[in-house]
Design a protein around this motif. Structure first.
Motif, short mmCIF file in Angstrom:
data_model
loop_
_atom_site.label_atom_id
_atom_site.label_comp_id
_atom_site.label_asym_id
_atom_site.label_seq_id
_atom_site.Cartn_x
_atom_site.Cartn_y
_atom_site.Cartn_z
N GLY A 16 -26.38 -65.80 2.82
CA GLY A 16 -25.36 -66.84 2.73
C GLY A 16 -23.98 -66.34 3.11
N SER A 17 -23.00 -67.22 2.94
CA SER A 17 -21.63 -66.91 3.34
C SER A 17 -20.65 -67.25 2.22
CB SER A 17 -21.24 -67.72 4.59
OG SER A 17 -22.05 -67.41 5.69
N VAL A 63 -20.11 -53.49 7.30
CA VAL A 63 -19.81 -54.93 7.36
C VAL A 63 -19.47 -55.39 8.78
CG1 VAL A 63 -18.93 -54.80 4.99
CG2 VAL A 63 -17.31 -54.80 6.90
N LYS A 64 -19.41 -54.48 9.71
CA LYS A 64 -19.09 -54.86 11.10
C LYS A 64 -20.10 -55.88 11.62
CE LYS A 64 -16.66 -50.68 12.56
NZ LYS A 64 -16.72 -49.45 13.40
N GLY A 65 -19.59 -56.92 12.27
CA GLY A 65 -20.45 -57.96 12.80
C GLY A 65 -20.81 -59.03 11.79
N ARG A 66 -20.51 -58.79 10.51
CA ARG A 66 -20.82 -59.78 9.47
C ARG A 66 -19.55 -60.34 8.82
NH1 ARG A 66 -23.40 -58.30 4.96
NH2 ARG A 66 -22.68 -56.12 5.00
N PHE A 67 -18.54 -59.50 8.67
CA PHE A 67 -17.30 -59.90 8.01
C PHE A 67 -16.19 -60.02 9.04
CE2 PHE A 67 -18.11 -57.95 3.50
CZ PHE A 67 -19.33 -58.61 3.45
N THR A 68 -15.27 -60.95 8.80
CA THR A 68 -14.11 -61.12 9.66
C THR A 68 -12.87 -61.27 8.81
OG1 THR A 68 -15.43 -62.24 11.35
CG2 THR A 68 -13.04 -62.47 11.50
N ASN A 83 -20.28 -63.31 6.19
CA ASN A 83 -21.53 -63.95 6.59
C ASN A 83 -22.70 -62.99 6.42
OD1 ASN A 83 -20.03 -66.22 7.43
ND2 ASN A 83 -19.75 -65.38 9.49
N SER A 84 -23.89 -63.54 6.43
CA SER A 84 -25.11 -62.72 6.31
C SER A 84 -24.99 -61.74 5.14
CB SER A 84 -25.36 -61.96 7.61
OG SER A 84 -25.48 -62.84 8.71
N LEU A 85 -24.59 -62.25 4.01
CA LEU A 85 -24.36 -61.40 2.85
C LEU A 85 -25.65 -60.76 2.37
CD1 LEU A 85 -21.72 -63.59 1.08
CD2 LEU A 85 -21.43 -61.17 1.61
N LYS A 86 -25.51 -59.53 1.87
CA LYS A 86 -26.63 -58.75 1.37
C LYS A 86 -26.39 -58.42 -0.10
CE LYS A 86 -27.04 -56.49 5.90
NZ LYS A 86 -27.04 -55.18 6.61
N PRO A 87 -27.44 -58.16 -0.85
CA PRO A 87 -27.26 -57.78 -2.25
C PRO A 87 -26.32 -56.58 -2.42
CG PRO A 87 -29.54 -58.34 -1.87
CD PRO A 87 -28.87 -58.36 -0.53
N GLU A 88 -26.33 -55.67 -1.46
CA GLU A 88 -25.45 -54.49 -1.56
C GLU A 88 -23.99 -54.81 -1.34
OE1 GLU A 88 -28.22 -54.81 0.31
OE2 GLU A 88 -28.00 -53.79 2.26
N ASP A 89 -23.68 -56.06 -0.97
CA ASP A 89 -22.28 -56.49 -0.88
C ASP A 89 -21.73 -56.92 -2.24
OD1 ASP A 89 -23.15 -58.07 2.23
OD2 ASP A 89 -22.05 -56.19 1.98
N THR A 90 -22.59 -56.98 -3.23
CA THR A 90 -22.15 -57.36 -4.58
C THR A 90 -21.10 -56.38 -5.09
OG1 THR A 90 -24.23 -58.45 -5.13
CG2 THR A 90 -22.88 -57.65 -6.97
N ALA A 91 -19.95 -56.93 -5.48
CA ALA A 91 -18.83 -56.09 -5.93
C ALA A 91 -17.68 -56.99 -6.36
CB ALA A 91 -18.36 -55.16 -4.81
N TYR A 105 -0.01 -52.60 -3.06
CA TYR A 105 -0.23 -53.47 -4.21
C TYR A 105 -1.64 -54.04 -4.12
CZ TYR A 105 4.88 -53.36 -4.57
OH TYR A 105 6.18 -52.96 -4.70
N PHE A 106 -2.25 -54.23 -5.28
CA PHE A 106 -3.59 -54.81 -5.35
C PHE A 106 -3.58 -56.06 -6.22
CE2 PHE A 106 -6.38 -51.76 -3.28
CZ PHE A 106 -5.59 -50.63 -3.22
N GLY A 107 -4.47 -57.00 -5.87
CA GLY A 107 -4.66 -58.16 -6.70
C GLY A 107 -5.58 -57.85 -7.87
N GLN A 108 -5.90 -58.87 -8.64
CA GLN A 108 -6.70 -58.66 -9.84
C GLN A 108 -8.19 -58.62 -9.54
OE1 GLN A 108 -5.59 -61.55 -8.88
NE2 GLN A 108 -7.31 -62.97 -9.12
N GLY A 109 -8.57 -59.06 -8.34
CA GLY A 109 -9.97 -58.99 -7.94
C GLY A 109 -10.72 -60.29 -8.15
N THR A 110 -11.76 -60.48 -7.35
CA THR A 110 -12.64 -61.64 -7.49
C THR A 110 -14.08 -61.16 -7.32
OG1 THR A 110 -13.08 -63.90 -6.72
CG2 THR A 110 -12.48 -62.30 -5.03
N GLN A 111 -14.95 -61.64 -8.19
CA GLN A 111 -16.34 -61.18 -8.20
C GLN A 111 -17.15 -61.87 -7.11
OE1 GLN A 111 -17.97 -58.82 -10.33
NE2 GLN A 111 -19.64 -59.11 -8.84
N VAL A 112 -17.89 -61.07 -6.36
CA VAL A 112 -18.86 -61.59 -5.38
C VAL A 112 -20.22 -61.04 -5.78
CG1 VAL A 112 -19.64 -61.49 -2.99
CG2 VAL A 112 -17.21 -61.80 -3.49
N THR A 113 -21.17 -61.95 -6.01
CA THR A 113 -22.52 -61.56 -6.40
C THR A 113 -23.50 -62.16 -5.41
OG1 THR A 113 -21.89 -61.50 -8.74
CG2 THR A 113 -24.24 -61.57 -8.22
#
Length: 116
Positions: A16-17, A63-68, A83-91, A105-113
């Motif tokens: 998925g994306s 992530v080359k070819g999958r993320f932009t 795009n073409s998300l994989k379980p190993e992209d979970t973070a 500076y960093f933001g607070q983060g957002t979970q991707v599962t």
């Protein structure tokens, strides 16, 4: 001072994306590079993609070819189309901004599962 707020994370099935967004506020005139980083459970934070104010971008190999990565017209926004998300992209994904003097500076983060 720069404040970053991410949005767009969530749960998605493998293949998925998702699209992450980040909005910067404060001393945005001093920002020259914006980037996305991630930290998976038990691992160190790693750079995923970066883009300069001139539009040059770079990606980690996995992530080359999958993320932009892209920046909005207002230049204080950055996006990460995944795009073409994989379980190993979970973070937890963090937006970052680097000033011309090198301060980051960093933001607070957002979970991707990504479920298999």
């Amino acid at each position: 001072q720069v404040t970053l707020v991410e949005s767009g994370g969530g749960l998605v099935q493998a293949g998925g994306s998702l699209r992450l967004s980040c909005a910067a506020s404060g001393s945005i005139f001093s920002i020259n590079t914006m980037s996305w980083h991630r930290r998976a459970p038990g691992k160190q934070r790693e750079l995923v993609a970066a883009i300069t104010d001139g539009g040059s971008s770079n990606y980690r190999d996995s992530v080359k070819g999958r993320f932009t990565v892209s920046r909005g017209n207002a230049k204080n926004t950055v996006y990460l189309q995944m795009n073409s998300l994989k379980p190993e992209d979970t973070a937890v994904y963090y937006c970052a901004a680097r000033r011309t003097d090198g301060v980051m500076y960093f933001g607070q983060g957002t979970q991707v599962t990504v479920s298999s």
